[in-house]
Write a protein that holds these residues in place. Sequence first.
Motif, PDB file in Angstrom:
ATOM      1  N   CYS A   1       5.417  -5.985   5.217  1.00 32.85           N
ATOM      2  CA  CYS A   1       4.285  -6.711   4.650  1.00 32.85           C
ATOM      3  C   CYS A   1       4.676  -8.169   4.415  1.00 32.85           C
ATOM      4  O   CYS A   1       3.881  -9.079   4.633  1.00 32.85           O
ATOM      5  CB  CYS A   1       3.835  -6.080   3.337  1.00 32.85           C
ATOM      6  SG  CYS A   1       3.609  -4.303   3.436  1.00 32.85           S
TER       7      CYS A   1
ATOM      8  N   CYS B   1      -4.151   1.759   4.617  1.00 31.57           N
ATOM      9  CA  CYS B   1      -3.750   1.344   3.270  1.00 31.57           C
ATOM     10  C   CYS B   1      -3.980   2.447   2.249  1.00 31.57           C
ATOM     11  O   CYS B   1      -3.419   2.423   1.157  1.00 31.57           O
ATOM     12  CB  CYS B   1      -4.463   0.061   2.849  1.00 31.57           C
ATOM     13  SG  CYS B   1      -6.075   0.286   2.060  1.00 31.57           S
TER      14      CYS B   1
ATOM     15  N   CYS C   1      -4.729  -4.328   0.117  1.00 31.46           N
ATOM     16  CA  CYS C   1      -3.888  -4.416   1.306  1.00 31.46           C
ATOM     17  C   CYS C   1      -3.804  -5.862   1.799  1.00 31.46           C
ATOM     18  O   CYS C   1      -4.769  -6.610   1.756  1.00 31.46           O
ATOM     19  CB  CYS C   1      -4.479  -3.529   2.399  1.00 31.46           C
ATOM     20  SG  CYS C   1      -3.568  -3.552   3.947  1.00 31.46           S
TER      21      CYS C   1
ATOM     22  N   CYS D   1       0.810  -1.237   0.000  1.00 30.80           N
ATOM     23  CA  CYS D   1       0.000   0.000   0.000  1.00 30.80           C
ATOM     24  C   CYS D   1       0.836   1.277   0.000  1.00 30.80           C
ATOM     25  O   CYS D   1       0.542   2.218  -0.722  1.00 30.80           O
ATOM     26  CB  CYS D   1      -0.916   0.010   1.204  1.00 30.80           C
ATOM     27  SG  CYS D   1      -2.012  -1.408   1.235  1.00 30.80           S
TER      28      CYS D   1
END
Lengths: 241, 506
Positions: free
Chosen positions: A210, B370, A169, A136
């Motif tokens: 992530c 996000c 995401c 993101c």
Amino acid sequence: MRVALFITCLNDLLFPGTGRATVTLLRRLGCDVAFPRAQTCCGQMHLNTGYRRQGERLARRFAGVFTGYDAVVVPSGSCAATIRARHPLAAPAEGSGGAAEAMPGVYELSEFLVDVLGVTDVGAFFPHRVTYHPTCHSLRGLRLGDRPIHLLERVGGLELVPLPGAEECCGFGGTFALKNPAISTAMCADKVRNVAATGAEVLCAADNSCLTHIGGVLGRLRTGVRTLHLAEILAATEGAG
Amino acid sequence: MTATFLGMPAFPANAARAVHDAQLRANLRKATRTIRDRRAAAVAELPGWERLRAAGRQIKDHTLRNLDRYLLRMEEAVVRAGGHVHWAADAAEANRIVAGLVEATGENSAVKVKSMATQEIGLNEALAARGITVHETDLAELIVQLGGDLPSHILVPAIHRNRSEIREIFRTRMGARGRPAPEGLTDEPAALAEAARLHLRERFLAAKVAISGANFMIAETGTLVVLESEGNGRMCLTLPRTLISVVGIEKLLPTWRDLAVFLQLLPRSSTGERMNPYTSTWTGAAEGQEFHLVLLDNGRTAVLADEVGRQALRCIRCSACLNVCPVYERAGGHAYGSVYPGPIGAILTPQLHGMASELEASLPYASTLCGACFDVCPVAIDIPEVLVHLRGMAPHPRAERLAMRAAGWVLDRPERLGRAERLGLRLRRFVPRRLPGPLSAWTDTRDLPELPAESFRDWWERTGGGSGRPPERARRVGRRLPVRRSRAHAGDRERQERGERGGGGR
């Protein structure tokens, strides 16, 4: 070009391989890489969790450590985005002088390679099936666009397969992963399903935070898919002779 | 009476329950993805969307900066056109005013156009307490009302229901409130709509009082604007003798020209339509009609005083942020415990209502940051920015506060960080596969990464950054690494003199 590496605290502790790969890659491309030892953390965790005072303290420390280099390279989309959007000194405010001018440009790795060095073929060889998760902060924070894709496409032997739902995401979100574990995991389950559907051996991203999250679920589910930071693929010359 | 559904636990607990509801997950996934794709197509085909978006943002910002002036202009224009204007500082006052107005007509029921402001103040419940029955006429609101349910989406309050659930609600509940559902009702959308149409038609024809909100108010003429897609709104606005509109003070636009921007932004963002099906505008009271405008503050002035948070008042309630949000898609609207769910709810509810309860305090954290919501917002509300801002004001749990302080202390000095890393990595063999306490939230569903033997920092020091320098020397050079440019060049020269390749390329 005298480049300072900001390794980020997460990479420093958990992913030194990403740091070594970044150094290898930048040197191969003719950069003089320095590692200012006074560096610690960009303050992302504190800033994003609502501990602004501590976060800004770390932001000030960052500015002091990196002032004076030609460029700062960060192998992390979210840290680069934090520095650019949230550090008062890194984003030169209109009409302000002083510190903002002395602060060098802070670049996420793929940005630095494509925009500053002007290369997409970094001379890497990595004969594996790879899919790329844009993350993101790289996508919507830094607007990296297709830079990482262009870099991966020019890696010898690499077969790049598109990731369905790539822009969604993964559910990490820093402390979100601990504060809302049910939603975080539900989001990651969908991400992992999409990764598995590509048949890739390796999931690549420009952010190890992530990848820690997605990789944690990939591992728990015994999918056999490996996670690798972009730098490690771009530094690889495996089998190139 | 409050912005939040009383007595609900914090977001994480609500969301965890929702995740396990397979039916809900399927309903939400299908519905949000359908609207999401429709919106994306409707926005992509319009050249200059970003300019339109910037215009929307600027108009709203300008109006909010001059709200005092435009509100008085609005009041003056409405009164001139034969309407009455009431000012309500909070929910209780607004409810009291509306109840008084309905009672003054001698009626004990009213039909209602779908409205977020009246949901926010809990008007239906307040009127029920005074013996006044309110009939929702929007299809989705009707489903929610008949089902004794709570709304879970701004645009589609019954988004959590699928058509077979709706058939059950109509079949079992419609009769108690008026015309029952036809015999042999199927779950075909057309059949369900027809059942609702027949049920509602009786209401419209009998209604003497209507209650509405408004999407926009135009200050220059005192005009109210309602956008809807079913025609029920127009029935309510035109048939009854008395019309009462409860509108948040931030809904103002200075002129009709400004409305043109929003009539493009709103339909494309909310329903993914090029043009809104039913757009009703009215100015003051029509002939033989009585019109009351209740201007609602209910916390908005306080939000306006917050330099970061005030951008939330630009919101036009399109719900594009809900439809694109991966957290909303999996948690559903009820988890947010408010009539304003999703990303916009996570910044509106705590601002309008404070963060005294556990639920409200958990809302700013109900996001991965996000940024998908910011990208689709037609008035460019930087929702992640406001979320982070609110996190700074939210009460923090004690354990977290201590952990953050400890982390801050370690990260404040590189020597401390280096020592902490060395200690941690030396003990790496003792790190269990399942972590204890709050950290178990990580290892319950995810493996930990394999810990390396040494940190990057130590590797650099040991190997001189991989350049093969002896450790002792490397350490000295490392310590003297430059902070200023002049020293940086000195470091370069030093290395060149030693004939080392240093960081140089091939």
